[in-house]
Design an enzyme around this catalytic site. Structure first.
Site, PDB file in Angstrom:
ATOM      1  N   ALA A  75      55.334  59.235 -10.249  1.00 46.74           N
ATOM      2  CA  ALA A  75      55.918  60.362  -9.518  1.00 46.74           C
ATOM      3  C   ALA A  75      57.424  60.359  -9.699  1.00 46.74           C
ATOM      4  CB  ALA A  75      55.558  60.282  -8.033  1.00 46.74           C
ATOM      5  N   ASP A  76      58.008  61.510  -9.449  1.00 44.24           N
ATOM      6  CA  ASP A  76      59.466  61.614  -9.475  1.00 44.24           C
ATOM      7  C   ASP A  76      59.898  62.636  -8.436  1.00 44.24           C
ATOM      8  OD1 ASP A  76      61.926  60.704 -11.091  1.00 44.24           O
ATOM      9  OD2 ASP A  76      62.209  62.867 -10.920  1.00 44.24           O
ATOM     10  N   THR A  77      61.000  62.342  -7.772  1.00 45.75           N
ATOM     11  CA  THR A  77      61.521  63.218  -6.723  1.00 45.75           C
ATOM     12  C   THR A  77      62.970  63.574  -7.013  1.00 45.75           C
ATOM     13  OG1 THR A  77      60.076  62.204  -5.055  1.00 45.75           O
ATOM     14  CG2 THR A  77      61.982  63.425  -4.242  1.00 45.75           C
ATOM     15  N   ALA A 112      57.128  65.539  -8.224  1.00 48.03           N
ATOM     16  CA  ALA A 112      56.072  65.719  -9.218  1.00 48.03           C
ATOM     17  C   ALA A 112      55.202  64.476  -9.240  1.00 48.03           C
ATOM     18  CB  ALA A 112      56.669  65.960 -10.594  1.00 48.03           C
TER      19      ALA A 112
END
Length: 202
Positions: A75-77, A112
């Site tokens: 995930a990436d924020t 994501a």
């Protein structure tokens, strides 16, 4: 107990998945997180999550000589404010800059998620809106000195001290933390991996 591979060193993502009842095995893999020229927030976080997944998958295969038996989640924020993508602050000065930018305004938090399982890969972007109260220079300075803003997208932690700055949230609390629960479990189910509680069926 259901097992997941987590391609991240984030303790918050680990905490979320563990609380859901999964046994989590960390498999972090570093990538270049530079924003490309002209790249907008949603494509950026989705690319980051997908590249992290591929890097972690490659690392696993090189180490074990086989594909993982369980889903691999990455995930990436990022935080988006005034047309600028805010990632993790690289210094205390940049953390102060980020918090001044967020003070008294609404900003967007995008996370994501990318999951690989049994030869299939799925990714999705989840969007939230957060409103900060106006922050004084004393509040910003004290918060940065606490150390919490470092290693956090946008220089704050919604689940920590940073939560006292938030007037309202539209979206997913877990998504702002770094891993949206609803979307993540839905994606796992779509890929054929059941959640820990058998009662959670479509």
């Amino acid at each position: 107990m259901n097992t997941l591979y987590l391609g991240s060193g984030s303790p918050r993502r680990m905490e979320i998945l563990t609380q859901l009842g999964y046994r989590v095995v960390k498999l972090p893999a570093g990538i270049d997180e530079t924003v490309k020229a002209g790249e907008t927030p949603a494509p950026y976080v989705q690319r980051m999550a997908e590249e992290k997944n591929q890097a972690a998958l490659t690392l696993f295969c090189e180490t074990n000589g086989a594909m993982p038996d369980f889903p691999l989640i990455t995930a990436d924020t990022c935080v988006f404010s005034d047309g600028i993508i805010l990632g993790k602050p690289r210094s205390q000065a940049e953390a102060i800059e980020f918090l001044n930018r967020l003070s008294g305004k609404q900003h967007t938090v995008l996370t994501a998620v990318c999951i690989h399982y049994r030869g299939k890969t799925s990714s999705r972007v989840q969007t939230n809106r957060v409103v900060f109260k106006p922050l004084s220079s004393e509040e910003i300075s004290a918060y940065v000195q606490s150390g919490e803003p470092m290693e956090k997208a946008g220089a704050y932690a919604v689940q920590g001290i940073g939560g006292i700055f938030i007037q309202s949230i539209e979206g997913s609390f877990s998504g702002i933390m770094g891993l949206p629960v609803y979307e993540t479990v839905s994606m796992l189910q779509d890929l054929g991996y059941r959640p820990p509680l058998s009662a959670l069926k479509p």
